[in-house]
Design a protein around this motif. Structure first.
Motif, PDB file in Angstrom:
ATOM      1  N   ARG A 173       7.296  -3.053   3.910  1.00 16.56           N
ATOM      2  CA  ARG A 173       5.959  -3.644   3.809  1.00 16.56           C
ATOM      3  C   ARG A 173       5.014  -2.769   4.601  1.00 16.56           C
ATOM      4  NH1 ARG A 173       5.828  -3.059   8.261  1.00 16.56           N
ATOM      5  NH2 ARG A 173       6.084  -4.409  10.055  1.00 16.56           N
ATOM      6  N   SER A 174       3.744  -2.825   4.227  1.00 13.91           N
ATOM      7  CA  SER A 174       2.771  -2.057   4.995  1.00 13.91           C
ATOM      8  C   SER A 174       1.434  -2.775   5.013  1.00 13.91           C
ATOM      9  CB  SER A 174       2.627  -0.648   4.411  1.00 13.91           C
ATOM     10  OG  SER A 174       1.688   0.076   5.139  1.00 13.91           O
ATOM     11  N   CYS A 175       0.751  -2.833   3.863  1.00 13.26           N
ATOM     12  CA  CYS A 175      -0.654  -3.276   3.865  1.00 13.26           C
ATOM     13  C   CYS A 175      -0.828  -4.790   3.971  1.00 13.26           C
ATOM     14  CB  CYS A 175      -1.344  -2.778   2.606  1.00 13.26           C
ATOM     15  SG  CYS A 175      -0.774  -3.608   1.097  1.00 13.26           S
ATOM     16  N   ARG A 176       0.123  -5.559   3.451  1.00  7.62           N
ATOM     17  CA  ARG A 176       0.047  -7.023   3.376  1.00  7.62           C
ATOM     18  C   ARG A 176      -1.130  -7.509   2.517  1.00  7.62           C
ATOM     19  NH1 ARG A 176      -2.742 -10.975   7.087  1.00  7.62           N
ATOM     20  NH2 ARG A 176      -4.067 -10.487   5.327  1.00  7.62           N
ATOM     21  N   GLY A 198      -1.410  -6.340  -1.088  1.00 10.06           N
ATOM     22  CA  GLY A 198      -1.224  -5.989  -2.496  1.00 10.06           C
ATOM     23  C   GLY A 198      -1.772  -4.626  -2.857  1.00 10.06           C
ATOM     24  N   ILE A 199      -1.845  -3.731  -1.897  1.00 11.88           N
ATOM     25  CA  ILE A 199      -2.444  -2.418  -2.154  1.00 11.88           C
ATOM     26  C   ILE A 199      -1.415  -1.295  -2.102  1.00 11.88           C
ATOM     27  CG2 ILE A 199      -4.075  -0.704  -1.249  1.00 11.88           C
ATOM     28  CD1 ILE A 199      -5.748  -3.143  -0.289  1.00 11.88           C
ATOM     29  N   CYS A 200      -0.470  -1.371  -1.174  1.00 13.53           N
ATOM     30  CA  CYS A 200       0.444  -0.232  -0.997  1.00 13.53           C
ATOM     31  C   CYS A 200       1.638  -0.285  -1.946  1.00 13.53           C
ATOM     32  CB  CYS A 200       0.931  -0.164   0.439  1.00 13.53           C
ATOM     33  SG  CYS A 200       2.092  -1.475   0.899  1.00 13.53           S
ATOM     34  N   GLY A 201       2.013  -1.452  -2.412  1.00  9.04           N
ATOM     35  CA  GLY A 201       3.131  -1.582  -3.359  1.00  9.04           C
ATOM     36  C   GLY A 201       4.504  -1.557  -2.716  1.00  9.04           C
ATOM     37  N   SER A 202       4.567  -1.443  -1.397  1.00  9.65           N
ATOM     38  CA  SER A 202       5.887  -1.247  -0.788  1.00  9.65           C
ATOM     39  C   SER A 202       6.723  -2.517  -0.711  1.00  9.65           C
ATOM     40  CB  SER A 202       5.746  -0.617   0.602  1.00  9.65           C
ATOM     41  OG  SER A 202       4.895  -1.376   1.403  1.00  9.65           O
ATOM     42  N   CYS A 203       6.135  -3.692  -0.835  1.00  9.42           N
ATOM     43  CA  CYS A 203       6.916  -4.923  -0.694  1.00  9.42           C
ATOM     44  C   CYS A 203       7.383  -5.474  -2.038  1.00  9.42           C
ATOM     45  CB  CYS A 203       6.120  -5.983   0.063  1.00  9.42           C
ATOM     46  SG  CYS A 203       4.726  -6.613  -0.897  1.00  9.42           S
ATOM     47  N   LEU A 214       5.063  -8.723  -5.767  1.00 12.81           N
ATOM     48  CA  LEU A 214       4.802  -8.263  -4.401  1.00 12.81           C
ATOM     49  C   LEU A 214       4.999  -9.450  -3.467  1.00 12.81           C
ATOM     50  CD1 LEU A 214       1.556  -6.185  -5.072  1.00 12.81           C
ATOM     51  CD2 LEU A 214       3.891  -5.318  -4.803  1.00 12.81           C
ATOM     52  N   CYS A 252       3.927  -9.887  -0.599  1.00 14.18           N
ATOM     53  CA  CYS A 252       2.727 -10.222   0.192  1.00 14.18           C
ATOM     54  C   CYS A 252       1.682 -10.973  -0.611  1.00 14.18           C
ATOM     55  CB  CYS A 252       2.124  -8.970   0.809  1.00 14.18           C
ATOM     56  SG  CYS A 252       1.408  -7.830  -0.379  1.00 14.18           S
TER      57      CYS A 252
HETATM   58  S1  FES Z   1       2.744  -4.945   1.771  1.00 11.88           S
HETATM   59 FE1  FES Z   1       1.498  -3.586   0.587  1.00 11.88          FE
HETATM   60  S2  FES Z   1       1.613  -4.402  -1.411  1.00 11.88           S
HETATM   61 FE2  FES Z   1       2.717  -5.820  -0.196  1.00 11.88          FE
END
Ligand code: FES
Length: 225
Positions: free
Chosen positions: A78-81, A83-88, A98, A100
């Protein structure tokens, strides 16, 4: 459409663990896929109880609470929390999404959380994106030109030309669509999958790009497209 399918290295025979909620408010159960290749053990599902009155509204909030209060070895990205980075990106009750931006209250019953389907798993909810990123690099996702840039100016687009990119440039490359695509499950070594094809089209549709023919030639293949 529900897209539940297990990751590639999955024989769920590991010994499950249960983490009870420390408080007893509005308790919800989460069944979370666990896999640690270093342990030599098969994957397992652990159950975590979370008091929703002590937790934020999203699945990512629950995962963070599990990790910080019940099991610090639980691993996820996770990173941005926002819905922007896509990592979750992960699979929740059979759907990719996602964590988050997925509200716990929108998921029914015991919430089952697994990594994105049909990816190799590095640990717990963390899939290996090496192949996905190599496929992304293969479509050369940047502006390619042959004519010199107009001196002192940017390469301009009309508002209409710019509009052609709407719906394409916003993709955050979470891989949720590709990993819910059965054709990608079976042939991901050859088929580019929906996310990378969307990106390929994003550059084909860009009025400033001057390598359209070459880009189309590279896609011309019985499997890739
Ligand atoms: S933490 Fe970045 S999209 Fe969910």
């Amino acid at each position: 459409m529900a897209t539940f399918s297990l990751p590639k290295n999955s024989k769920i025979t590991g010994k499950a663990r249960h983490h009870a909620a420390p408080t007893q408010g509005k308790v919800r159960k989460f069944k979370v896929y666990r896999y640690d290749p270093d342990s030599g053990q098969n994957p397992r599902y652990d159950t975590f109880e979370i008091d929703l009155e002590q937790c934020g509204p999203m699945v990512l909030d629950a995962l963070i609470k599990m990790k910080s209060e019940q099991d610090p070895t639980l691993t996820f990205r996770r990173s941005c929390r926002e819905g922007i980075c896509g990592s979750c990106a992960m699979n929740m009750n059979g759907r990719n999404g996602l964590a988050c931006t997925t509200a716990i209250e929108d998921l029914s019953g015991e919430v089952r959380i697994t990594p994105l389907p049909h990816m190799e798993v590095i640990k717990d909810l963390v899939p290996d994106f090496t192949h996905f990123y190599a496929q992304y690099a293969s479509i050369r996702p940047w502006l390619q030109t042959v004519t010199p840039t107009p001196s002192g100016k940017e390469r301009l687009q009309s508002p209409e030309q710019r509009e052609q990119l709407d719906g394409l440039y916003e993709c955050i490359l979470c891989a949720g669509c590709s990993t819910s695509c059965p054709s990608y499950w079976w042939n991901s070594d050859k088929f580019l999958g929906p996310a990378i094809l969307l990106q390929a089209y994003r550059w084909l549709a860009d009025s400033r790009d001057e390598m359209t023919g070459e880009r189309l030639d590279e896609l011309e293949d019985p499997f890739r497209l």
